[in-house]
Design a protein around this motif. Structure first.
Motif, PDB file in Angstrom:
ATOM      1  N   LEU A 127     -26.654  -5.271   7.399  1.00 13.62           N
ATOM      2  CA  LEU A 127     -26.483  -5.000   8.833  1.00 13.62           C
ATOM      3  C   LEU A 127     -27.465  -3.942   9.318  1.00 13.62           C
ATOM      4  CD1 LEU A 127     -22.620  -4.834   9.473  1.00 13.62           C
ATOM      5  CD2 LEU A 127     -24.186  -6.764   9.750  1.00 13.62           C
ATOM      6  N   LYS A 128     -27.781  -4.030  10.599  1.00  8.63           N
ATOM      7  CA  LYS A 128     -28.579  -2.992  11.250  1.00  8.63           C
ATOM      8  C   LYS A 128     -27.666  -2.195  12.181  1.00  8.63           C
ATOM      9  CE  LYS A 128     -31.043  -6.458  12.522  1.00  8.63           C
ATOM     10  NZ  LYS A 128     -31.968  -7.378  13.224  1.00  8.63           N
ATOM     11  N   VAL A 129     -27.960  -0.901  12.320  1.00 15.85           N
ATOM     12  CA  VAL A 129     -27.116  -0.025  13.139  1.00 15.85           C
ATOM     13  C   VAL A 129     -27.755   0.160  14.514  1.00 15.85           C
ATOM     14  CG1 VAL A 129     -26.011   2.240  13.306  1.00 15.85           C
ATOM     15  CG2 VAL A 129     -26.292   1.141  11.064  1.00 15.85           C
ATOM     16  N   SER A 130     -27.074  -0.337  15.534  1.00 11.83           N
ATOM     17  CA  SER A 130     -27.668  -0.259  16.887  1.00 11.83           C
ATOM     18  C   SER A 130     -27.572   1.146  17.470  1.00 11.83           C
ATOM     19  CB  SER A 130     -27.004  -1.268  17.821  1.00 11.83           C
ATOM     20  OG  SER A 130     -25.593  -1.157  17.800  1.00 11.83           O
ATOM     21  N   SER A 131     -26.512   1.870  17.127  1.00  9.48           N
ATOM     22  CA  SER A 131     -26.389   3.252  17.613  1.00  9.48           C
ATOM     23  C   SER A 131     -25.275   3.956  16.860  1.00  9.48           C
ATOM     24  CB  SER A 131     -26.057   3.296  19.119  1.00  9.48           C
ATOM     25  OG  SER A 131     -24.734   2.844  19.356  1.00  9.48           O
ATOM     26  N   LEU A 132     -25.269   5.278  16.986  1.00  6.55           N
ATOM     27  CA  LEU A 132     -24.128   6.057  16.511  1.00  6.55           C
ATOM     28  C   LEU A 132     -23.381   6.580  17.735  1.00  6.55           C
ATOM     29  CD1 LEU A 132     -22.576   7.406  14.111  1.00  6.55           C
ATOM     30  CD2 LEU A 132     -24.038   9.412  14.466  1.00  6.55           C
ATOM     31  N   CYS A 133     -22.047   6.393  17.725  1.00  3.15           N
ATOM     32  CA  CYS A 133     -21.177   6.912  18.791  1.00  3.15           C
ATOM     33  C   CYS A 133     -20.359   8.053  18.214  1.00  3.15           C
ATOM     34  CB  CYS A 133     -20.234   5.841  19.304  1.00  3.15           C
ATOM     35  SG  CYS A 133     -21.080   4.496  20.148  1.00  3.15           S
ATOM     36  N   ARG A 134     -20.332   9.152  18.763  1.00  2.00           N
ATOM     37  CA  ARG A 134     -21.081   9.589  19.879  1.00  2.00           C
ATOM     38  C   ARG A 134     -21.349  11.072  19.792  1.00  2.00           C
ATOM     39  NH1 ARG A 134     -16.787  11.861  22.446  1.00  2.00           N
ATOM     40  NH2 ARG A 134     -14.801  10.821  22.295  1.00  2.00           N
ATOM     41  N   GLY A 135     -22.408  11.506  20.422  1.00  2.00           N
ATOM     42  CA  GLY A 135     -22.661  12.916  20.662  1.00  2.00           C
ATOM     43  C   GLY A 135     -22.206  13.258  22.067  1.00  2.00           C
ATOM     44  N   GLY A 136     -22.587  14.451  22.527  1.00  2.00           N
ATOM     45  CA  GLY A 136     -22.255  14.841  23.891  1.00  2.00           C
ATOM     46  C   GLY A 136     -21.233  15.949  23.946  1.00  2.00           C
TER      47      GLY A 136
ATOM     48  N   PRO B  95     -35.895  18.928  20.580  1.00  2.00           N
ATOM     49  CA  PRO B  95     -36.808  19.110  19.429  1.00  2.00           C
ATOM     50  C   PRO B  95     -36.175  18.648  18.109  1.00  2.00           C
ATOM     51  CG  PRO B  95     -36.621  21.133  20.734  1.00  2.00           C
ATOM     52  CD  PRO B  95     -35.581  20.198  21.252  1.00  2.00           C
ATOM     53  N   PHE B  96     -34.892  18.937  17.938  1.00  2.00           N
ATOM     54  CA  PHE B  96     -34.175  18.543  16.725  1.00  2.00           C
ATOM     55  C   PHE B  96     -34.099  17.012  16.620  1.00  2.00           C
ATOM     56  CE2 PHE B  96     -30.438  18.032  13.981  1.00  2.00           C
ATOM     57  CZ  PHE B  96     -30.677  18.992  13.005  1.00  2.00           C
ATOM     58  N   ALA B  97     -33.832  16.381  17.744  1.00  2.00           N
ATOM     59  CA  ALA B  97     -33.757  14.913  17.764  1.00  2.00           C
ATOM     60  C   ALA B  97     -35.122  14.315  17.421  1.00  2.00           C
ATOM     61  CB  ALA B  97     -33.286  14.436  19.141  1.00  2.00           C
ATOM     62  N   GLU B  98     -36.158  14.929  17.946  1.00  2.00           N
ATOM     63  CA  GLU B  98     -37.519  14.432  17.707  1.00  2.00           C
ATOM     64  C   GLU B  98     -37.872  14.521  16.215  1.00  2.00           C
ATOM     65  OE1 GLU B  98     -40.330  16.195  20.352  1.00  2.00           O
ATOM     66  OE2 GLU B  98     -41.862  14.679  19.926  1.00  2.00           O
ATOM     67  N   GLU B  99     -37.534  15.658  15.638  1.00  2.00           N
ATOM     68  CA  GLU B  99     -37.786  15.824  14.187  1.00  2.00           C
ATOM     69  C   GLU B  99     -37.126  14.721  13.370  1.00  2.00           C
ATOM     70  OE1 GLU B  99     -36.320  19.574  12.671  1.00  2.00           O
ATOM     71  OE2 GLU B  99     -37.303  20.630  14.339  1.00  2.00           O
ATOM     72  N   HIS B 100     -35.959  14.300  13.813  1.00  2.00           N
ATOM     73  CA  HIS B 100     -35.179  13.310  13.060  1.00  2.00           C
ATOM     74  C   HIS B 100     -35.410  11.884  13.532  1.00  2.00           C
ATOM     75  CE1 HIS B 100     -33.189  17.031  11.888  1.00  2.00           C
ATOM     76  NE2 HIS B 100     -32.671  16.375  10.857  1.00  2.00           N
ATOM     77  N   GLY B 101     -36.287  11.716  14.503  1.00  2.00           N
ATOM     78  CA  GLY B 101     -36.593  10.362  14.987  1.00  2.00           C
ATOM     79  C   GLY B 101     -35.426   9.709  15.717  1.00  2.00           C
ATOM     80  N   ILE B 102     -34.593  10.523  16.344  1.00  2.00           N
ATOM     81  CA  ILE B 102     -33.415   9.992  17.043  1.00  2.00           C
ATOM     82  C   ILE B 102     -33.565  10.165  18.555  1.00  2.00           C
ATOM     83  CG2 ILE B 102     -30.914  10.291  17.393  1.00  2.00           C
ATOM     84  CD1 ILE B 102     -31.671   9.003  14.715  1.00  2.00           C
TER      85      ILE B 102
ATOM     86  N   ASP C 280     -31.788   4.552  15.502  1.00  2.16           N
ATOM     87  CA  ASP C 280     -32.674   5.455  16.251  1.00  2.16           C
ATOM     88  C   ASP C 280     -32.012   6.014  17.504  1.00  2.16           C
ATOM     89  OD1 ASP C 280     -32.579   3.206  17.779  1.00  2.16           O
ATOM     90  OD2 ASP C 280     -34.747   2.845  17.816  1.00  2.16           O
ATOM     91  N   THR C 281     -30.716   5.705  17.702  1.00  2.88           N
ATOM     92  CA  THR C 281     -30.085   6.104  18.961  1.00  2.88           C
ATOM     93  C   THR C 281     -28.732   6.785  18.751  1.00  2.88           C
ATOM     94  OG1 THR C 281     -31.129   4.228  20.075  1.00  2.88           O
ATOM     95  CG2 THR C 281     -29.274   5.274  21.216  1.00  2.88           C
ATOM     96  N   LEU C 282     -28.598   7.961  19.361  1.00  2.00           N
ATOM     97  CA  LEU C 282     -27.289   8.610  19.442  1.00  2.00           C
ATOM     98  C   LEU C 282     -26.815   8.497  20.889  1.00  2.00           C
ATOM     99  CD1 LEU C 282     -25.027  10.442  18.197  1.00  2.00           C
ATOM    100  CD2 LEU C 282     -26.390  12.409  18.995  1.00  2.00           C
ATOM    101  N   VAL C 283     -25.650   7.886  21.061  1.00  3.00           N
ATOM    102  CA  VAL C 283     -25.089   7.743  22.411  1.00  3.00           C
ATOM    103  C   VAL C 283     -24.389   9.039  22.799  1.00  3.00           C
ATOM    104  CG1 VAL C 283     -23.397   6.509  23.816  1.00  3.00           C
ATOM    105  CG2 VAL C 283     -24.815   5.247  22.174  1.00  3.00           C
ATOM    106  N   LEU C 284     -24.697   9.515  24.011  1.00  4.90           N
ATOM    107  CA  LEU C 284     -24.081  10.751  24.485  1.00  4.90           C
ATOM    108  C   LEU C 284     -23.013  10.466  25.531  1.00  4.90           C
ATOM    109  CD1 LEU C 284     -27.270  12.970  25.056  1.00  4.90           C
ATOM    110  CD2 LEU C 284     -25.856  12.802  22.982  1.00  4.90           C
ATOM    111  N   VAL C 285     -21.787  10.813  25.201  1.00  2.00           N
ATOM    112  CA  VAL C 285     -20.726  10.873  26.210  1.00  2.00           C
ATOM    113  C   VAL C 285     -20.650  12.338  26.589  1.00  2.00           C
ATOM    114  CG1 VAL C 285     -18.261  10.607  26.642  1.00  2.00           C
ATOM    115  CG2 VAL C 285     -19.511   8.856  25.360  1.00  2.00           C
ATOM    116  N   CYS C 286     -21.099  12.649  27.791  1.00  2.00           N
ATOM    117  CA  CYS C 286     -21.523  14.021  28.072  1.00  2.00           C
ATOM    118  C   CYS C 286     -20.410  15.049  28.149  1.00  2.00           C
ATOM    119  CB  CYS C 286     -22.385  14.038  29.320  1.00  2.00           C
ATOM    120  SG  CYS C 286     -23.937  13.144  29.048  1.00  2.00           S
ATOM    121  N   GLY C 287     -19.189  14.590  28.410  1.00  2.00           N
ATOM    122  CA  GLY C 287     -18.064  15.536  28.414  1.00  2.00           C
ATOM    123  C   GLY C 287     -17.572  15.878  29.805  1.00  2.00           C
TER     124      GLY C 287
END
Lengths: 273, 273
Positions: B61-70, B130-137, B100-107
């Motif tokens: 399987l491929k992972v379309s996104s991780l749920c969730r940050g924010g 910057p942290f996201a960029e380092e991790h390619g997210i 490559d994607t973290l979904v943000l539910v902003c709060g």
């Protein structure tokens, strides 16, 4: 501290006491020195227009608005014509009851085409303008919360209502600001500014979490998250100084004794509006 | 007829099968030839990150996104810092899981000041870039339906998400379009155009009336009022051709047998997306 809203502006929107008939609501207002009432058509129908007017006038109440016209979109031209005719009857009733404002809940879409339904709303209002003018009634476009887009109104933001008001470009048409419907909007204060001079009504209640019922989920002012004074001051700064309607659909409030509800409403109005 | 969405883009957002653990969800996808999955952090936590990755990779399987940050706004600076730290952990997990994607539910806002909370959201995202960029997210701002403004997200329209994306002005930040959250918006198609090139995800479900539960009220595609193909075509016309997540909180669907849910989801995806 900012200046509070005077009790001389307090209006009972009749849906807040949905279990009462018009006589009971009017008597309750008179007993509690609530000077205004907003009347619903199904309550007027139940006892007739003349009796309603007699009751309201007899108790010295003023009518802040009639609820409600609207419901313009429909699948066929015949149905849309029937809706217009019903709105004309509402305008006549509003005039007879002595208010100058008919609140429009614009209606949901009969299909998935929201854009078309929004056009039907505008066409419907445009059609009514001359009739409303003859009768001295203003038409208040009330944007409803987007959670009602599927079953009550395709007009869901103040921005949308303002754009429609400007497009229709008639002094007969304005907007109604209900804090429950608009509080979440990031453009709210910009749009209240744009509505300057066209605001025909201001409604209050509160948004409490969790909300167990999407229709009957409104709370008494002070029980929720809405910054009501900030919104009130914005509508005042943009020209609205008329009655403030307390409009709450809530089964618990409906089931409470009349005097308790009206006293609570007055108290909360004084402290949280 | 417009071209339908290919099955090669179908993704199970794991909340649609909330009663399953990650192993069960992954196996179900593999059995039904669903190529993508969107993973929730609480499901990953339950079995650990390494085991989660092994399971997902092992089934191809491929992972379309991780749920969730924010969840950026909070009453104190200390709490806001903790939220940022938690988002950093989410970024690390996303990278480890191969999405490559973290979904943000902003709060939601901790108080009545939405404007301040919206600033905290933007500051939080800026801090993470910057942290996201380092991790390619990439960080996907997902506007939620305004009925969640009080308890889940002060970011409630695509317009607002777009404005924030432009203000942050980083390729690391984009927006996520979920039809359930945005379908009602009169400016939806304009805003999808403005989001051109920054759309990081597309989520589908449906809005059925009446809705008995504000959180668990979403329906399977085809059961409600949303014109899903029209929205899909708009996001495609503006550059998004990635996985399409089916994300449905609904107790009845949660309680149904896994194979039934996944088969129904595939069928409805083919016919109504």
């Amino acid at each position: 501290m900012t200046k509070s809203a005077g009790l001389d502006r307090l209006s009972l929107n009749q849906i807040t006491t949905e279990n009462l008939n018009l006589r009971e609501a009017v008597e309750g207002c008179a007993q509690q020195d609530i000077p205004w009432i907003s009347v619903w058509r199904h309550k007027v129908d139940a006892i007739g227009l003349k009796e309603s007017k007699k009751l309201i006038d007899g108790h010295g109440l003023k009518v802040s608005s009639l609820c409600r016209g609207g419901m313009f979109p429909a699948a066929t031209a015949t149905e849309r014509k029937e809706r217009i005719d019903d709105n004309k009857r509402a305008i006549e009733e509003a005039a007879e009851l002595g208010t100058d404002t008919l609140v429009l809940v614009c209606g949901p879409s009969p299909d998935k085409n929201l854009e078309q339904s929004r056009k039907w709303v505008q066409e419907g209002i445009e059609h009514l303008v001359p009739f409303a003018e003859e009768h001295g009634i203003k038409l208040g476009i009330e944007p409803l919360h987007p959670m009602y887009a599927a079953d009550r109104s395709v007009i869901v933001t103040l921005g949308e209502a303002n754009a429609m008001q400007r497009s229709i470009a008639s002094f007969q048409v304005g907007v109604v600001v209900d804090v429950f419907h608009v509080w979440w909007d990031p453009y709210l204060y910009d749009e209240i500014e744009k509505a300057k001079g066209t605001i025909l009504g201001f409604h209050v209640s509160d948004w409490k979490v969790p909300m167990h019922d999407m229709f009957k989920g409104r709370s008494m002012m002070g029980d929720g998250v809405i910054d009501i004074p900030k919104i009130r001051q914005a509508v005042e700064a943009n020209g609205y100084h008329g009655p403030i309607e307390v409009e709450i659909m809530n089964q618990e409030i409906w089931d409470a004794p009349r005097a308790d509800t009206l006293r609570l409403m007055k108290d909360r109005y004084g402290r949280f509006v």
